[in-house]
Design an enzyme around this catalytic site. Structure first.
Site, PDB file in Angstrom:
ATOM      1  N   ASP A 191      -4.350 -14.292   7.333  1.00 25.85           N
ATOM      2  CA  ASP A 191      -5.441 -15.050   6.722  1.00 25.85           C
ATOM      3  C   ASP A 191      -6.308 -15.675   7.812  1.00 25.85           C
ATOM      4  O   ASP A 191      -5.801 -16.232   8.785  1.00 25.85           O
ATOM      5  CB  ASP A 191      -4.854 -16.151   5.827  1.00 25.85           C
ATOM      6  CG  ASP A 191      -5.913 -17.012   5.202  1.00 25.85           C
ATOM      7  OD1 ASP A 191      -6.428 -16.647   4.141  1.00 25.85           O
ATOM      8  OD2 ASP A 191      -6.241 -18.065   5.801  1.00 25.85           O
ATOM      9  N   GLY A 216       0.816  -1.208   0.000  1.00 24.05           N
ATOM     10  CA  GLY A 216       0.000   0.000   0.000  1.00 24.05           C
ATOM     11  C   GLY A 216       0.851   1.260   0.000  1.00 24.05           C
ATOM     12  O   GLY A 216       1.895   1.322   0.658  1.00 24.05           O
ATOM     13  N   GLU A 224      -3.475  -8.742   7.241  1.00 28.08           N
ATOM     14  CA  GLU A 224      -3.231  -8.808   8.689  1.00 28.08           C
ATOM     15  C   GLU A 224      -3.463 -10.218   9.236  1.00 28.08           C
ATOM     16  O   GLU A 224      -3.844 -10.397  10.391  1.00 28.08           O
ATOM     17  CB  GLU A 224      -4.088  -7.789   9.449  1.00 28.08           C
ATOM     18  CG  GLU A 224      -3.694  -6.343   9.207  1.00 28.08           C
ATOM     19  CD  GLU A 224      -2.320  -6.001   9.738  1.00 28.08           C
ATOM     20  OE1 GLU A 224      -1.805  -6.739  10.601  1.00 28.08           O
ATOM     21  OE2 GLU A 224      -1.735  -5.007   9.259  1.00 28.08           O
ATOM     22  N   ARG A 258     -39.692   0.764   4.052  1.00 28.24           N
ATOM     23  CA  ARG A 258     -40.218   0.080   2.871  1.00 28.24           C
ATOM     24  C   ARG A 258     -41.485  -0.688   3.230  1.00 28.24           C
ATOM     25  O   ARG A 258     -41.496  -1.484   4.176  1.00 28.24           O
ATOM     26  CB  ARG A 258     -39.167  -0.888   2.345  1.00 28.24           C
ATOM     27  CG  ARG A 258     -39.611  -1.779   1.199  1.00 28.24           C
ATOM     28  CD  ARG A 258     -39.821  -1.001  -0.079  1.00 28.24           C
ATOM     29  NE  ARG A 258     -39.945  -1.890  -1.223  1.00 28.24           N
ATOM     30  CZ  ARG A 258     -40.195  -1.477  -2.457  1.00 28.24           C
ATOM     31  NH1 ARG A 258     -40.373  -0.184  -2.694  1.00 28.24           N
ATOM     32  NH2 ARG A 258     -40.271  -2.344  -3.447  1.00 28.24           N
ATOM     33  N   THR A 298      -8.281 -11.458   4.647  1.00 29.20           N
ATOM     34  CA  THR A 298      -6.975 -11.962   4.223  1.00 29.20           C
ATOM     35  C   THR A 298      -5.811 -11.185   4.807  1.00 29.20           C
ATOM     36  O   THR A 298      -4.881 -11.777   5.365  1.00 29.20           O
ATOM     37  CB  THR A 298      -6.885 -11.948   2.682  1.00 29.20           C
ATOM     38  OG1 THR A 298      -7.942 -12.746   2.140  1.00 29.20           O
ATOM     39  CG2 THR A 298      -5.545 -12.499   2.208  1.00 29.20           C
TER      40      THR A 298
END
Length: 563
Positions: free
Chosen positions: A474, A222, A472, A362, A470
């Site tokens: 899996d 990143g 930090e 709704r 995923t």
């Protein structure tokens, strides 16, 4: 006499089918009256038409958001006052990246917020900031996390005073945007297996960073593709020796490596930067790939809290083995995992709020010749959303508690707290992110066709959050770490000789027995008892022990290995 098997007649089957159809019909189009005079529990319980329940929202908000509510409001007000910094529904990858940078730069420079200070001194405040910016745009939350929790956090947690004095202020002000270069193309979860090398040169007093093969290219980094000027690069530290091998592997360490020229913004000599391209989500974050070819950095750029190299090439560390140094290094980076679980709950709050509000407003179907009713009055809609709402509250308090324990750990460096945070953060991150990922689809479906409109955010939230399962750690690997920790704790109960094990068992059993004031009433099924947190915790412990015993037994008699 042998009983004959009774076969239902066609008439019986018809009656059964009719009753089922009637029940289904009443569920699809409920009526505001009891189904039968003798059964008043099956009538409609309207949500929208019942007497309005007054809630003191201000007090509830203060209680839920705690003492950092004002900080979060400051962030919301900043972006509400600047429509040009709000992420539009339709935006290209490159435009999203630049907008995300301007969002972060504007927030830091114009509001005076200094996240890196809070990463070190007040983690709970930092996590409250990331939750707020994540509500604006999850890409912004992740980009801010890369800058402060990962790049800044690695310098502050793995470096020493000389690094903090040189870098902290400029990281905090965004003068030094940076990356966290750990993951490689061939190695993600197995960090000890990374192949990037940093070889010490005693003649020039420098480290030389090299990417030995394509599999060692730093990947998914990143801030690397566009904005990053520095990186915390994780590599194997190699020291020259006078034996046949020529070098000694001292294990994985972190190094500060400049990436781009400050004036031209071009990659420095020996550094190749590639763009990882368009992703499923989080396209406001500029993920890139890094290759190093004989990149030289000063010896002082080694983040040397847990291991250092002297001018003559001698290695020193307070920790005696590679594994202990590696564990200490990763232990200091657990804050990212804590924050990710916390942020995932923030995403779940947004999605469940949108779905529940929509369901309340709704209207669809209803009794003949009467107004249609709110879809939240239908049990099927309640079964989708109400347990999710309750779970969201539970996750909120669980992650707040985790942050409190993590903050204590950062202040005290207590070894027991370190182990507790490691296990808790692994379990909470894995469970919360998996639950949120599934819930996002449930929320979208609960809003019908309107939930498919991009403006309602479910698609963006679902795509941006998906990777939370995923990075930090899996989730599958994390759950196995939790299982291993539980087995370790269970095994410790049986350490020692026969007498000590028996004594420990009796002592624990008596403590549980004596903690219940009345053995008779403790077995009651009343609401007050069943809602008692202590009873619930005891119930979880009782239910988990047989599984731990079974797993421990199977582990001893199995040759299968987990990841």
């Amino acid at each position: 006499m042998e009983r004959k098997k009774q076969n239902p007649t066609a008439e019986d089957e018809t009656q059964i089918i009719s009753r089922r159809i009637q029940r289904i019909s009443l569920h699809i189009t409920p009526i505001p009256r009891p189904l039968h005079d003798h059964d008043n529990n099956l009538g409609l319980l309207p949500c929208a038409t019942r007497e309005k329940l007054e809630v003191e929202t201000e007090k509830l908000s203060v209680y839920m958001r705690g003492k950092y509510r004002d900080m979060q409001e400051k962030i919301y007000e900043y972006f509400n006052a600047r429509p040009e910094l709000q992420t539009p529904v339709e935006i290209s990858k490159d435009e999203h990246r630049e907008l995300c940078w301007r969002q972060m730069y504007g927030l830091i420079r114009e509001t005076g917020i200094r996240p890196l200070k809070y990463v070190v001194e007040e983690p709970a405040k930092y996590f409250a900031i990331t939750e707020a910016v994540g509500a604006v745009d999850i890409s912004l939350g992740i980009k801010l996390g890369v800058q402060y929790s990962l790049w800044g956090g690695s310098v502050m947690n793995l470096g020493t005073k000389k690094h903090k004095d040189k870098y902290s202020e400029k990281i905090d002000s965004l003068e030094y945007p940076g990356c966290f270069a750990m993951t490689e193309l061939h190695h993600g979860s197995n960090v000890q297996g990374i192949q990037t090398v940093a070889t010490f040169d005693p003649i020039t007093d420098e480290f030389t960073i090299n990417t030995p093969n394509d599999g060692a290219i730093k990947w998914w980094i990143g801030n690397a593709a566009v904005h990053g000027k520095f990186a915390s690069v994780f590599a194997k530290l190699m020291l020259p020796t006078h034996d046949a091998k020529g070098v000694s592997d001292m294990g994985v360490h972190a190094f500060i490596v400049p990436l781009r020229d400050f004036k031209t913004h071009q990659a420095l000599p020996g550094i190749e930067i590639h763009d990882c391209g368009h992703k499923v989500g989080l396209n406001g974050v500029d993920n890139g790939a890094l290759r190093f070819t004989s990149v030289r950095i000063p010896r002082d750029n080694l983040l040397n809290r847990f291991g250092d190299v002297a001018r003559d090439g001698k290695y020193t560390s307070s920790l005696p083995t590679i594994n202990k140094r590696f564990a200490a290094t990763l232990g200091e980076l657990v804050g990212g995992r804590v924050g990710l679980g916390y942020s995932s709950v923030g995403v779940l709050k947004i999605a469940s709020t949108i779905a529940i509000r929509y369901s309340l407003l709704r209207q669809q179907f209803g009794p003949p010749k009467q107004p249609e009713i709110s879809i939240l009055d239908y049990q099927s809609q309640q079964h989708k959303l109400m347990p999710m709402l309750a779970t969201t509250y539970a996750f909120h308090f669980a992650t707040v508690n985790l942050v409190e324990i993590y903050s204590q750990m950062k202040m005290t460096h207590d070894e027991q707290l370190v182990g507790e945070v490691h296990a808790l953060s692994a379990g909470i991150k894995a469970y919360v992110t998996s639950y949120t990922a599934k819930s996002l689809s449930v929320c979208r479906e609960a809003c019908g066709g309107h939930g498919y409109a991009a403006v309602n955010r479910f698609g963006t939230l679902r795509n941006d959050h998906d990777i939370f399962q995923t990075f930090e750690g899996d989730n599958t690997v994390l759950l196995q770490q939790v299982a291993a920790d539980l087995l370790k704790q269970y095994k410790e109960k049986f350490q020692g000789g026969t007498l000590s094990v028996t004594w420990n068992y009796l002592r624990e059993s008596m403590n549980t027995y004596l903690s219940q004031p009345n053995p008779v009433t403790s077995r009651w099924e009343g609401v007050e008892h069943l809602r008692d947190p202590k009873f619930q915790l005891d119930a979880f412990r009782v239910s988990s022990n047989p599984w731990l015993l079974l797993k421990n037994h199977s582990h001893k008699h199995s040759n299968l290995q987990t990841l």
